[in-house]
Design an enzyme around this catalytic site. Structure first.
Site, PDB file in Angstrom:
ATOM      1  N   ASN A  11       0.838  -1.198   0.000  1.00  0.00           N
ATOM      2  CA  ASN A  11       0.000   0.000   0.000  1.00  0.00           C
ATOM      3  C   ASN A  11       0.871   1.246   0.000  1.00  0.00           C
ATOM      4  O   ASN A  11       0.369   2.360   0.058  1.00  0.00           O
ATOM      5  CB  ASN A  11      -0.907   0.017   1.247  1.00  0.00           C
ATOM      6  CG  ASN A  11      -2.083  -0.932   1.089  1.00  0.00           C
ATOM      7  OD1 ASN A  11      -2.726  -0.954   0.058  1.00  0.00           O
ATOM      8  ND2 ASN A  11      -2.338  -1.735   2.108  1.00  0.00           N
ATOM      9  N   ASN A  12       2.188   1.048  -0.046  1.00  0.00           N
ATOM     10  CA  ASN A  12       3.138   2.158   0.002  1.00  0.00           C
ATOM     11  C   ASN A  12       3.362   2.689  -1.422  1.00  0.00           C
ATOM     12  O   ASN A  12       4.029   2.060  -2.240  1.00  0.00           O
ATOM     13  CB  ASN A  12       4.455   1.668   0.615  1.00  0.00           C
ATOM     14  CG  ASN A  12       5.464   2.779   0.801  1.00  0.00           C
ATOM     15  OD1 ASN A  12       5.569   3.678  -0.017  1.00  0.00           O
ATOM     16  ND2 ASN A  12       6.223   2.686   1.876  1.00  0.00           N
ATOM     17  N   ASP A  70       9.825  -7.007   2.041  1.00  0.00           N
ATOM     18  CA  ASP A  70       9.929  -6.390   3.351  1.00  0.00           C
ATOM     19  C   ASP A  70      11.362  -5.907   3.472  1.00  0.00           C
ATOM     20  O   ASP A  70      12.303  -6.580   3.022  1.00  0.00           O
ATOM     21  CB  ASP A  70       9.574  -7.347   4.488  1.00  0.00           C
ATOM     22  CG  ASP A  70       9.235  -6.576   5.772  1.00  0.00           C
ATOM     23  OD1 ASP A  70       8.846  -5.401   5.686  1.00  0.00           O
ATOM     24  OD2 ASP A  70       9.370  -7.152   6.866  1.00  0.00           O
TER      25      ASP A  70
END
Length: 195
Positions: A11-12, A70
């Site tokens: 969502n970044n 991540d």
């Protein structure tokens, strides 16, 4: 020829733009574009584990080819903190300014400012899973420099450079960054993938 569509489980929007700039031969679709607006709980103790959770969640829920990443900042003298907790170092609300402030306060005037960014990218493709990892070594600056980038970019100066990630444009940063190099591995893999 239609571009291969891949969901990037994030969502970044900053991350999305960075990756879209590197994966121009592919149609990179965000979570919002598949109408998924929730946060996926990152409950693993490792970067790789969190990336697997995100990729698997989207693949299982939507049946789509997908990749997730991540990333963590690891500061040597702080026992590799903030690491897997980089985004929420100062609390759950992912406040970049507070995260930076906490890190700089903990480091103080320590002369050892060695750090590295580490990224794990997990690709779920046609029923198989592939993992790509990369690091970018550097140092933590004593104060913020630059307006570009996001997260810890204004206080991270990559090895061999005299400016922070936040003073680089996306192409420059992408060529040397942890995420850039991990995505390069992903691109090489996809370009050689036998359909």
């Amino acid at each position: 020829m239609n571009k291969l569509k891949l969901v990037f489980a994030t969502n970044n929007l900053n991350k999305l733009k960075e990756v879209q700039a590197m994966l121009t031969n592919f149609e990179i679709v965000s979570l919002a574009e598949i109408n998924f607006f929730d946060d996926i709980a990152e409950t693993a103790e490792t970067l790789e584990g969190n990336a697997i959770i995100k990729a698997n969640f989207i693949t299982e829920k939507y049946g789509l080819n997908c990749f997730a990443d991540d990333t963590g900042l690891e500061v040597e003298v702080l026992n590799n903190e903030p690491g897997v907790y980089s985004a929420r170092y100062a609390g759950k609300d992912n406040n970049t300014e507070e995260n930076i402030k906490k890190l700089l306060n903990k480091l103080g005037d320590n002369s050892n400012r060695k750090a590295q960014f580490r990224t794990a990218v997990v690709l779920n493709m046609n029923g198989k899973q592939y993992i790509f990892e990369e690091i970018c070594k550097g140092t933590i600056l004593k104060e913020k420099q630059g307006e570009s980038g996001f997260g810890y970019d204004p206080i991270f100066m990559p090895l061999g450079f005299n400016k922070s990630f936040a003073e680089m444009n996306m192409i420059e940063k992408g060529a040397i960054s942890h995420r850039g190099k991990a995505i390069e591995k992903l691109v090489t893999f996809l370009n050689n993938y036998t359909w």
